[in-house]
Structures are given as C-alpha cells and as structure tokens.
Design a protein around this motif. Structure first.
Motif, PDB file in Angstrom:
ATOM      1  N   PHE A 209       0.819  -1.196   0.000  1.00  0.00           N
ATOM      2  CA  PHE A 209       0.000   0.000   0.000  1.00  0.00           C
ATOM      3  C   PHE A 209       0.864   1.261   0.000  1.00  0.00           C
ATOM      4  CE2 PHE A 209      -2.948  -2.796   2.760  1.00  0.00           C
ATOM      5  CZ  PHE A 209      -3.387  -3.481   1.643  1.00  0.00           C
ATOM      6  N   THR A 210       0.209   2.393  -0.311  1.00  0.00           N
ATOM      7  CA  THR A 210       0.873   3.693  -0.280  1.00  0.00           C
ATOM      8  C   THR A 210       0.081   4.641   0.609  1.00  0.00           C
ATOM      9  OG1 THR A 210       1.818   3.437  -2.487  1.00  0.00           O
ATOM     10  CG2 THR A 210       1.608   5.686  -1.638  1.00  0.00           C
ATOM     11  N   ALA A 211       0.769   5.235   1.564  1.00  0.00           N
ATOM     12  CA  ALA A 211       0.157   6.229   2.450  1.00  0.00           C
ATOM     13  C   ALA A 211       0.346   7.605   1.829  1.00  0.00           C
ATOM     14  CB  ALA A 211       0.795   6.178   3.835  1.00  0.00           C
ATOM     15  N   ALA A 212      -0.765   8.233   1.439  1.00  0.00           N
ATOM     16  CA  ALA A 212      -0.689   9.542   0.795  1.00  0.00           C
ATOM     17  C   ALA A 212      -1.671  10.490   1.446  1.00  0.00           C
ATOM     18  CB  ALA A 212      -0.991   9.419  -0.702  1.00  0.00           C
ATOM     19  N   GLY A 213      -1.221  11.712   1.705  1.00  0.00           N
ATOM     20  CA  GLY A 213      -2.125  12.737   2.221  1.00  0.00           C
ATOM     21  C   GLY A 213      -1.819  13.228   3.607  1.00  0.00           C
ATOM     22  N   SER A 214      -1.140  12.419   4.410  1.00  0.00           N
ATOM     23  CA  SER A 214      -0.833  12.839   5.776  1.00  0.00           C
ATOM     24  C   SER A 214       0.594  13.385   5.843  1.00  0.00           C
ATOM     25  CB  SER A 214      -0.993  11.666   6.743  1.00  0.00           C
ATOM     26  OG  SER A 214       0.104  10.776   6.651  1.00  0.00           O
ATOM     27  N   ALA A 215       1.065  13.621   7.055  1.00  0.00           N
ATOM     28  CA  ALA A 215       2.411  14.162   7.247  1.00  0.00           C
ATOM     29  C   ALA A 215       3.412  13.079   7.629  1.00  0.00           C
ATOM     30  CB  ALA A 215       2.389  15.249   8.314  1.00  0.00           C
ATOM     31  N   ILE A 216       3.065  11.820   7.406  1.00  0.00           N
ATOM     32  CA  ILE A 216       3.957  10.740   7.821  1.00  0.00           C
ATOM     33  C   ILE A 216       5.321  10.883   7.129  1.00  0.00           C
ATOM     34  CG2 ILE A 216       3.246   9.083   6.032  1.00  0.00           C
ATOM     35  CD1 ILE A 216       3.308   6.970   8.399  1.00  0.00           C
ATOM     36  N   GLY A 217       6.364  10.709   7.888  1.00  0.00           N
ATOM     37  CA  GLY A 217       7.709  10.899   7.379  1.00  0.00           C
ATOM     38  C   GLY A 217       8.258  12.289   7.638  1.00  0.00           C
ATOM     39  N   LEU A 218       7.383  13.205   8.068  1.00  0.00           N
ATOM     40  CA  LEU A 218       7.823  14.552   8.434  1.00  0.00           C
ATOM     41  C   LEU A 218       7.481  14.891   9.874  1.00  0.00           C
ATOM     42  CD1 LEU A 218       6.827  16.632   5.265  1.00  0.00           C
ATOM     43  CD2 LEU A 218       9.115  15.869   5.936  1.00  0.00           C
ATOM     44  N   THR A 219       6.787  14.007  10.540  1.00  0.00           N
ATOM     45  CA  THR A 219       6.434  14.238  11.938  1.00  0.00           C
ATOM     46  C   THR A 219       6.351  12.902  12.658  1.00  0.00           C
ATOM     47  OG1 THR A 219       4.807  15.234  13.416  1.00  0.00           O
ATOM     48  CG2 THR A 219       3.961  14.183  11.449  1.00  0.00           C
ATOM     49  N   GLU A 220       6.656  12.917  13.944  1.00  0.00           N
ATOM     50  CA  GLU A 220       6.572  11.695  14.733  1.00  0.00           C
ATOM     51  C   GLU A 220       5.502  11.819  15.808  1.00  0.00           C
ATOM     52  OE1 GLU A 220       7.867   7.715  15.947  1.00  0.00           O
ATOM     53  OE2 GLU A 220       7.349   8.886  14.181  1.00  0.00           O
ATOM     54  N   ILE A 221       5.584  12.852  16.626  1.00  0.00           N
ATOM     55  CA  ILE A 221       4.519  13.148  17.588  1.00  0.00           C
ATOM     56  C   ILE A 221       3.899  14.457  17.132  1.00  0.00           C
ATOM     57  CG2 ILE A 221       3.923  13.551  19.995  1.00  0.00           C
ATOM     58  CD1 ILE A 221       6.496  12.054  20.770  1.00  0.00           C
ATOM     59  N   ASP A 222       2.666  14.408  16.700  1.00  0.00           N
ATOM     60  CA  ASP A 222       2.083  15.531  15.971  1.00  0.00           C
ATOM     61  C   ASP A 222       2.118  16.841  16.736  1.00  0.00           C
ATOM     62  OD1 ASP A 222       1.589  13.496  14.223  1.00  0.00           O
ATOM     63  OD2 ASP A 222      -0.577  13.496  14.467  1.00  0.00           O
ATOM     64  N   ALA A 223       1.829  16.802  18.036  1.00  0.00           N
ATOM     65  CA  ALA A 223       1.702  18.034  18.817  1.00  0.00           C
ATOM     66  C   ALA A 223       3.020  18.531  19.389  1.00  0.00           C
ATOM     67  CB  ALA A 223       0.693  17.831  19.952  1.00  0.00           C
ATOM     68  N   GLU A 224       4.091  17.808  19.160  1.00  0.00           N
ATOM     69  CA  GLU A 224       5.394  18.203  19.715  1.00  0.00           C
ATOM     70  C   GLU A 224       6.238  18.868  18.627  1.00  0.00           C
ATOM     71  OE1 GLU A 224       6.549  18.111  22.758  1.00  0.00           O
ATOM     72  OE2 GLU A 224       4.800  17.132  23.659  1.00  0.00           O
ATOM     73  N   LYS A 225       6.628  20.103  18.848  1.00  0.00           N
ATOM     74  CA  LYS A 225       7.397  20.843  17.842  1.00  0.00           C
ATOM     75  C   LYS A 225       8.729  20.171  17.536  1.00  0.00           C
ATOM     76  CE  LYS A 225       5.402  25.363  18.939  1.00  0.00           C
ATOM     77  NZ  LYS A 225       5.693  26.738  19.416  1.00  0.00           N
ATOM     78  N   ASP A 226       9.358  19.590  18.542  1.00  0.00           N
ATOM     79  CA  ASP A 226      10.689  19.014  18.339  1.00  0.00           C
ATOM     80  C   ASP A 226      10.666  17.764  17.472  1.00  0.00           C
ATOM     81  OD1 ASP A 226      11.709  21.022  19.855  1.00  0.00           O
ATOM     82  OD2 ASP A 226      12.135  19.800  21.624  1.00  0.00           O
ATOM     83  N   THR A 227       9.519  17.115  17.378  1.00  0.00           N
ATOM     84  CA  THR A 227       9.438  15.889  16.576  1.00  0.00           C
ATOM     85  C   THR A 227       8.732  16.130  15.245  1.00  0.00           C
ATOM     86  OG1 THR A 227       7.299  15.137  17.422  1.00  0.00           O
ATOM     87  CG2 THR A 227       9.251  14.594  18.732  1.00  0.00           C
TER      88      THR A 227
ATOM     89  N   ARG B 284      10.777  21.715   0.180  1.00  0.00           N
ATOM     90  CA  ARG B 284      10.707  20.350  -0.359  1.00  0.00           C
ATOM     91  C   ARG B 284      10.658  19.372   0.798  1.00  0.00           C
ATOM     92  NH1 ARG B 284      15.456  18.780  -2.467  1.00  0.00           N
ATOM     93  NH2 ARG B 284      14.629  17.378  -4.054  1.00  0.00           N
ATOM     94  N   ALA B 285       9.740  18.420   0.722  1.00  0.00           N
ATOM     95  CA  ALA B 285       9.599  17.446   1.794  1.00  0.00           C
ATOM     96  C   ALA B 285      10.858  16.609   1.957  1.00  0.00           C
ATOM     97  CB  ALA B 285       8.400  16.540   1.528  1.00  0.00           C
ATOM     98  N   GLN B 286      11.551  16.320   0.861  1.00  0.00           N
ATOM     99  CA  GLN B 286      12.739  15.486   0.965  1.00  0.00           C
ATOM    100  C   GLN B 286      13.779  16.089   1.902  1.00  0.00           C
ATOM    101  OE1 GLN B 286      14.767  14.572  -2.694  1.00  0.00           O
ATOM    102  NE2 GLN B 286      16.236  13.224  -1.708  1.00  0.00           N
ATOM    103  N   ASP B 287      13.838  17.422   1.943  1.00  0.00           N
ATOM    104  CA  ASP B 287      14.840  18.076   2.769  1.00  0.00           C
ATOM    105  C   ASP B 287      14.554  17.928   4.265  1.00  0.00           C
ATOM    106  OD1 ASP B 287      16.095  18.891   0.463  1.00  0.00           O
ATOM    107  OD2 ASP B 287      15.075  20.832   0.405  1.00  0.00           O
ATOM    108  N   GLY B 288      13.347  17.487   4.613  1.00  0.00           N
ATOM    109  CA  GLY B 288      13.009  17.342   6.029  1.00  0.00           C
ATOM    110  C   GLY B 288      12.608  15.951   6.432  1.00  0.00           C
ATOM    111  N   LEU B 289      12.895  14.946   5.598  1.00  0.00           N
ATOM    112  CA  LEU B 289      12.473  13.579   5.914  1.00  0.00           C
ATOM    113  C   LEU B 289      12.982  13.116   7.266  1.00  0.00           C
ATOM    114  CD1 LEU B 289      12.674  11.431   2.652  1.00  0.00           C
ATOM    115  CD2 LEU B 289      10.651  11.943   4.033  1.00  0.00           C
ATOM    116  N   LEU B 290      12.073  12.518   8.037  1.00  0.00           N
ATOM    117  CA  LEU B 290      12.377  11.978   9.360  1.00  0.00           C
ATOM    118  C   LEU B 290      12.071  10.484   9.304  1.00  0.00           C
ATOM    119  CD1 LEU B 290      13.029  12.555  12.411  1.00  0.00           C
ATOM    120  CD2 LEU B 290      10.573  12.865  12.719  1.00  0.00           C
TER     121      LEU B 290
END
Length: 955
Positions: free
Chosen positions: A629-647, A659-665
């Motif tokens: 499957f492909t996950a499309a539409g959310s912020a997955i890969g750019l955030t870990e804990i949604d409400a925490e700025k540091d993550t 560019r999202a690639q520059d911030g991949l987590l």
C-alpha cells in the motif's frame, strides 16, 4: 447645705491632697470594673444553663426561637434524605412500559439473527469470559410500549396486537443499539463554528458545577449521522481542558417529532427521565496544564500542580459534606426547631459532594502512568468510585494500578482502537491494548470522542479491536453491554431481552465486518428512518470468531529466504491469479533476497526446501498476495509526535516554500508501523498550517528505510507541487480570504507561464517548480474539500492552460464535496485522493459530505468511480496507515459491485500513482504484502512484507 435635699453641697466634702485623691479614684474604678465583669460572666453562664435546660419557645409557629423558617428547615431535612441516599441502576425487566415511551404501534421484527448480549443460561463466569455460551440465534423480536417484550422463535401474528407493524429482517443480524460512552455531540455541533462550540468552560480549571446538558443542541445534524451508524445512546461529556470539567448526561439519539418524540429538547433526549444516576467528567495530564498553566500567574503548570488542584477541590467538597452530615444528624436527633442554622449548601461543590456520596458515575480522561496512578490514589484518599479512564492509552501497561482503585471494582478503559501518536501522551499507545486489558481481567470499551472520530463509525473501532486480538464477544460487548453496565444502565440497555429498552439495530452484515451499516434503527420501539437506504450486499453469515487473531506478533523476523503455501489470490501489477477457496488447490510463493523468486506451484523450490532446514515453509489459510500500500495525504515521514514541535518538521504557512525530501524523518515508530501493516511506500508534502494541509513539494519514499541515502529509500524526489485551499487558506501569508487564496494561486501560475522561457536562478525555488507545473511535467496537488473552491480551481486550470497551450495535471487531495463535481472532474481529467475516505461535515467546507447508508445512497468514492474519475484513498491522519486495506474493503463491500477486489486494492496502491503521473514501485522492486485472509476483511493478518530492503519481514 442644699436647701432642697438637706445634703451638704458637693464642694463641701473635705478634700485631701490632690495626688492622693487621684490614686483613690483609679483604684476604685478598677475594682468596680472587675466586679462588673465577674457579674456579667456569671449572668451569661446562668443564661446559657437556663437555655440548655429549657426548650426554646416562640410566639410565631413558623419561626424558631433562633429566627429560622420552620418550612425551610423542614425542606432542608427532606434534602438530608436525598443527600444520604444511594442510587441504584434503573430497573429493566418487570416494567410494563418504558418511561420514555410515547404512543405508537408495536413492531414485530421477523426472522432475525439475534445477538442477545449474554451467554446461555448455566454458563459459568469463567467460561463466559472466555466467550463460551455466546452465539447468534434465530429469533423474532417483539417491541411494545418502548420495551423488548418477546424474543422467541416464530412469533405468530395472531399472538400480537392487531395494529403491529411487521419488519422482515430476512436473516440479517440484530443487536442492541450501540452505546458511545465518550461523545461531545450536540455540545460541539457540526460543522464546527467558533461560536457554536460549548465543550469546555474555560473560566476556571475546576468547574464540576457546569453541566453538558446546558450546551446540548438537539438540532445538531451530527446527532442523526451518528444514529445512522447504529448508535442509539451516547454519554455527552464536557471537554478535557479542565481538571474538573463538569457534569455529563446520557442521551438517546431520538430527537423531535420526526424521530417519534413530542418535543425537541435536550431534556427529552435523556436516556433515564428519572435521572437515577448522575455523571461527571474530569481530566488529567497534558490538556489542563497546557490550557491553564501560566508560570508565575496561575496553575497548574505540572502534574504535581494538577494533583494539588484535584485534592484541594475534593477537600472543599468533603468539608461541605461533613458539615451537611453534622447538620442532618443534629436535626434528626434534636428536631429542626432546635438547630441554629440552615443546612450548609454550596452550589459550587454540590455535584462534587454528590460524587463523594456515591451518587455520580465519574469518567476521567487520563493517558499516562503517572496520571493514572495519581488519580487512583485520589480515589482511595477521598473514597469515591471511578467508572472508567478515558483515552487511557497506557492502562494496558499497568493493570495492577487500576486494580488498586477504591471500591474494589477497577475502572474500565474507554479507548480508540488505533488512533494514536497525536501527542506525547498517545505515543506509547498500542492497538493491542484492548486484548491486553481483557487478558488481565479488565474491561475495554471503544468510543469515538466525537467529533474527533465520527461516532457514526464507533462500531468500526470495536471491529478493529477484534482484528487486534480482543475476543469476538468482548468486542461486541465493548460497544453494547460493557458501556451499559458502566453507565448504570445494565438492566435496560445493551441486550436483546424482554424488559430491556427497545433500542435495536438490524444490520446489513455482521456489525464487526468491514462496511457494516444499519438497515434500520429503533429507539424506544420507534423506527428512526422512514425510508432508509439499503446497500446491495450479498447475504453473509455472521463472522465465525477466529481465535488465531489473539496470537500477537508485534515484531517481525527478517528472512532472506522463505516459502509460503496456501496462497489463493494474487493481485500484482503484472499478474492477477485466483483459485476457488473450496477447490483445495493453492499457489505457493518463494521469496529470496526480498523479492519474489517463484510464484505458482514452485515444485522445485518446495522439494529443495523439504531437504533443508534453512528455508522455512509457512502454510497459510486463504493467502492473498498484493502490491504493498501507499500512504498519501498525511504528514507521515515529516512528523513523529504531531503536537510536539521538536518531533515535527514544522509548517510553511508563513509563505515559506519547501521540499519534503529536505526534512524527511525516517526510522520512526510511525514508519515502522506503516511498513509492518503493508504500507511500504508514502507520498508526503510539507505542512501548510496543521494536519491535512500541504504547501511545498512532496516526496515519495520507502517507509522501511533508515536514512534517505539508502538505495531505494527515495523513489521520487519531487512528486507534486502542493497548495492548500481549505478554510486554513485564510490564514496564509497575504491571503485573508478564500477568494484571495484562489487568486494568489492563479497569479503564481500565470506568472510562471509568462516566464516559462526564463531559467530560474534556484532550481529548487517555488517559481522553478511552478514552471514544471505549467509545462505539464509536474502535477499540481491542491488540498481542498469544498465543491465551490474545487469549481474555482477548475476555472483556474482552464485559464492557465489557455495561456500556455499545455495541460496542467491537477489532483485534488481531500475532496469531501468532490462528488458534486464528479462529471466535471472526469471531463477535466482531474483525479481525487479522498482523505479521508469517510468524510463527514466536520467543517463548513465539508458540510455536503456524503455519509453513506442508511442516510445517503453511497459516498464520494461511489459517485467518483461511477463518473470515471481517477480515485485513490488517502489518509488525513498518520495512524490510519494500519487501516488502508480495511478502507479499501469498505469501498469494496459497500460499492454495490462497482469494484472488484483488484480495483478496491488499487485505491490504496496504484491509483495514486496514476493520478500523479508517477511510476509505482511494485513487487518487481521488492514492494509487496502477503496476507492470511483477504486484506479487505476484518479478520485478515499481515504475514509477510517486502519493502525493497533485500529481505522479507515475516510475522
């Protein structure tokens, strides 16, 4: 001498020295004062003794000698009886009629497959907990006077009232109405509007005195939407912004004359008109300290402060309770005419005092171990009962703490099935929590927190709990009998038995199956839908519980080589195979170095494996092999804990373009989960303002990658250029209105068209990417729900295409109202990624979303597919990565045959690539997922995942 008195004149007295005269006068005054004081004290003591031995008298029989109203004192004494009474669960069996019943005709439901809600007579408690004695039975159900009066086989029409309405269930499943034990419906009506929201009273952290009934709006359309999911009863709670949020109320979802009621009011919706029990909401943890904590001004700013706020409030209420009990005891012993004051009463602490007296069912929002432990300590210190922890994400880790609760009855855990990661308190949650709690003798309950989740689908939470290992009977109980018992309605709600309220649902399929929808709903014996939409579904028997789902494997084993047998269906990009399950034949699949080495009968490989201990052979029952499957539409890969700025990567709403690639987590819990549930690929764009908003260039990446430097980690560096035109667009840089936001996008595109022959100085700038959009080499993806703004976008597209002569590849992300323009979208060759699949009127831009049967004939996906629009299923929340196969299953099961299994799976795999004009990593590239059971069904389990890493994850 004085001529009149015969006494010497005052000035005739012999005078001594002046110093001596002064001394004599002072000494005499002191002596006189002392004598007077002694006399007063003696008199006062005599007076007190006299009053103690003599009953007070009054010339006015309405006023005591203490000046108090006898009538009011008698009322206070009557109040004592109420204060010191203990409620009991309202009676069920034995009633002649439901207290909520209004005149109407009886109903006979014929030929139903009934889930009674309790085991057969004679089943021991231990066996019942294991699920023994529970079964579906064939029966007719008779509803009269708002009650279930008969549950029998083949009830004869001659034996019931002549005016009885007959409903043919045709063998379909029948259960008690669903109960949602955590909702804000009515208090937070939909669509959300700032001045219509009344969930939290924010004037103080401690507000046990406010009441949710004063906020319930009976005309909230969401109340009807919720009912269309089979929910007949909800606990309407205040919000979780306060440590003590206030009183809650249990309502039924029958509102006004259209639903068989005589009036439209919150009071008329109360599930128990006699109000035997009261209810209250409290909350611990992040929310109250975030809302109220302000360093140096007011608290709480920490969990320590929260515990003090709780204990201080409990002590205030306990003090009032003690004073009341002392007054009541004195009045009872001496008579009200002898008390010296009225009954102490403080409205501020009245409801909290009722809790301490055992008259209130308390529900508390608590996630984490320290919050749970502290609150359990409070129950023991102040001796009150806690009915349930809500959200309760870490309760599964500490069952022993819950078992320490005051009263000996551990609180239930009111949970989401798999909604998590949205803040730090929710980060350690587990989809297996319900199973783990149940295994430890505790009670899981599944809830919606509407509008956080759409309560229309709260039964889907229970279905997923079954998928994650909770026994079938316990999963059904988690939204019927368990909440009924915790709310004090265990004798009235949650079961199909004579004497119980006639709150009944007939389903089009097993309520725990994917896509289950009510065919009809009754509340207090009255059918709620005049002309319900019934989906075209083939008849299916209820689910046969699969005990293997309880065998949890949370961490996969990585294997270089493995063989699976028992594969019945194959849905790959280049190959579709199918064998009849009853044929006894099956395919085999051999995986080697992370790829498919053989697919078919693979006799040579099987023979070699039989001679070697190094190649595992695993047999499946009804195996399915599909593209991952492909996950499309959310912020997955750019955030870990949604409400925490540091993550979190952050948002680009201030006009920044990135560019999202520059911030991949990468290498995070979210991505590991995504990979393990078969979503080995994701397409993610930077955020604009918040969740499900986008601004910048998206990236396509493998969810199993550890860093973006790994081979295959990034399969598409720049996927699409994203903008957001939902309601949040009005908060963008220089766009105070939706019209200005649409205009700004048009202007950018036309400027890019005008400078198309110029070379951008920065190839990664917004203008450089817009050049690619207008020349047709890169898609434009716009996050939008409103049909009005989608229509405006189609005009922008036409304008720019006319200016350039090129075709813009436009994709809609979100699309709640896209169905209204299905034909226009198809004509313009615009694809839609529905995120979420099951939209509802959460905000103004989604107010015309289709909610599905029994209210609407289909949902957006059906209308779009019918019109020939390229359609995919996306996710608007990261936690939905687990549910992609099930979401495709809903589209398949509720699609009336318009989708094949392959077409349904394409909704969460290949279709998004077609919409974006992107090459899909396939099984040839090592991306696949192998299931036991259909991935479109609730009982399926992932058995193997390939994510392009050169090995296979095996469960």
């Amino acid at each position: 001498m004085d001529d009149k008195t015969g006494l010497p004149p005052h000035d005739a007295v012999v005078k001594g020295p002046s110093w001596k005269r002064a001394k004599v006068r002072k000494s005499r005054a002191v002596r006189l004062l002392a004598v007077a004081c002694i006399a007063f004290i003696a008199f006062a003591q005599w007076k007190q003794l006299k009053h103690a031995s003599t009953p007070p008298t009054s010339t006015n029989p309405d006023i005591t000698t203490h000046g108090l109203s006898v009538k009011r004192l008698q009322q206070d004494l009557a109040t004592c009886a109420k204060l010191q009474s203990k409620p009991e669960d309202p009676a069920g069996p034995g009633r002649d009629r439901n207290a909520r019943y209004l005149d109407g005709r009886p109903t006979l439901i014929k030929n139903a497959t009934v889930w009674v809600g309790e085991p057969a007579d004679g089943t021991s408690a231990d066996d019942a907990r294991k699920g023994k004695g529970f079964s579906w039975i064939s029966a007719d159900v008779y509803l009269e006077y708002g009650l279930i009066t008969r549950v029998e086989s083949a009830i004869a029409l001659a034996s019931v009232s002549a005016d009885t309405l007959v409903y043919q269930a045709n063998g379909r499943p029948l259960t008690a109405g669903i109960i949602d034990m955590h909702s804000h419906a009515g208090a937070a009506p939909l669509p959300e509007l700032d001045y219509n929201e009344d969930t939290n009273e924010m004037s103080s952290d401690i507000t046990p005195y406010v009441r949710s009934i004063d906020a319930i709006k009976p005309d909230d359309p969401q109340l009807q939407v919720i009912k269309s999911g089979g929910v007949t009863t909800s606990l309407i709670l205040p919000g979780s912004g306060n440590n003590m949020g206030g009183e809650a109320y249990v309502i039924k979802h029958a509102v006004g004359r259209l639903n068989g009621r005589n009036e439209t009011s919150a009071v008329d919706m109360l599930a128990d008109p006699d109000r035997n029990w009261r209810f209250m909401k409290m909350a611990c943890g992040e929310n109250p300290k975030r809302v109220y904590g302000k360093t140096g001004e007011h608290g709480p700013t920490s969990r320590m402060g929260e515990s003090w706020e709780f204990r201080h409030a409990f002590e205030q209420a306990a003090s009032v309770v003690r004073k009341q009990d002392d007054w009541c005891d004195t009045a009872a012993a001496l008579g009200v005419e002898n008390v010296k004051g009225y009954l102490p009463q403080e409205l501020r602490w009245e409801s909290l005092g009722a809790l301490l007296r055992g008259q209130v069912h308390l529900n508390t929002h608590c996630y984490t171990i320290p919050d749970l432990e502290a609150f359990i300590d409070h129950t023991n210190e102040f001796k009150f009962i806690l009915r349930a922890f809500h959200h309760a994400h870490q309760t599964y880790l500490v069952p022993e703490i819950l078992k320490r609760a005051y009263g000996g009855d551990p609180p239930a855990s009111a949970l989401f099935a798999d909604t998590m990661w949205y803040k730090s308190e929710a980060y350690s949650a587990s989809e297996y929590a319900g199973k783990y709690l149940y295994d430890n003798g505790l009670t899981p309950i599944y809830v919606s927190d509407n509008p956080v989740l759409n309560a229309q689908h709260v039964v889907f939470e229970a279905a997923k709990a079954y998928k994650y290992g909770l026994p079938y009977h316990a999963a059904l109980a988690s939204v019927t009998t368990a909440p009924a018992e915790r709310l004090g309605f265990g004798k009235r709600l949650g079961k199909i038995k004579p004497g119980f309220d006639a709150d009944v649902v007939v389903w089009d399929s097993d309520p725990l199956s994917v896509g289950a929808a009510p065919a009809q709903v009754w509340i207090d014996g009255t059918a709620q839908f005049e002309d319900p939409v019934e989906l075209n579904k083939p008849f299916a028997e209820p689910i046969v519980p699969d005990e293997r789902l309880a065998d949890i494997v949370e961490t996969p084993t990585m294997m270089d080589q493995v063989i699976f047998t028992g594969v019945k269906k194959v849905f790959l990009a280049k190959e579709v195979l199918s064998l009849d399950l009853a044929s006894g034949k099956s395919y085999n699949v051999v995986f080697s170095k992370g790829k498919i080495a053989c697919l078919g009968f693979c006799e040579v490989e099987l023979k070699a494996a039989s001679k070697s201990d190094e190649i595992p052979v695993i047999d499946l029952k009804n195996g399915y092999l599909a593209e991952s499957f492909t996950a499309a539409g959310s912020a997955i890969g750019l955030t870990e804990i949604d409400a925490e700025k540091d993550t979190d990567n952050g948002a680009d709403g201030s006009g920044v373009f990135s560019r999202a690639q520059d911030g991949l987590l990468l290498d995070t819990k979210k991505l590991h989960t995504s990979h393990n549930y078969g979503a080995t690929k994701a397409i993610t764009a930077p955020k604009f303002r918040g969740g499900n908003t986008h601004h910048g260039v998206s990236v396509g990446f493998a969810t199993g990658a550890s860093t973006q430097l790994e081979k295959g980690a990034v399969f598409a560096t720049d996927v699409a250029v994203h903008y957001t035109l939902d309601l949040s667009a009005k908060r963008g840089e220089g766009t105070p209105s939706l019209s200005s936001a649409v205009g700004a996008l048009r202007r950018k595109l036309l400027e890019a068209a005008a400078t198309l022959n110029e070379t951008a100085k920065d190839p990664y700038s917004e203008s450089a990417f817009l050049h690619k959009v207008v020349n047709g080499s890169l898609p434009l993806a716009v996050t939008v729900h409103s049909a009005d703004i989608i229509a405006a976008l189609l005009k922008v597209k036409a304008t720019v295409e006319e200016a350039t002569g090129s075709t813009i590849r436009l994709a809609i992300i979100g699309g709640a109202e896209s169905w209204l323009l299905a034909d226009e979208l198809a004509a313009a060759d615009v694809g839609v990624v529905l995120a979420p699949l099951l939209s509802y009127a959460k905000d103004w831009g989604q107010r015309r979303a289709l909610t599905g049967a029994p209210l609407t004939n289909g949902t957006a996906v059906d209308r779009l597919v019918d019109a020939g629009v390229a359609t995919a299923i996306g996710i608007d929340e990261d936690w939905l990565v687990r549910d992609l196969g099930l979401l495709a299953g809903i589209a398949f099961r509720n699609g009336g045959g318009r989708l094949s299994e392959k077409a349904a799976l394409d909704l969460v795999s290949s279709n998004v690539y077609k919409i974006l004009g992107l090459k899909q990593p396939t099984a040839d590239d090592g991306h696949f997922v192998l299931f036991e059971g259909s991935p479109l069904e609730i009982g399926s389990r992932v058995k193997a995942v390939g994510g392009g890493k050169g090995a296979v994850s095996v469960f």
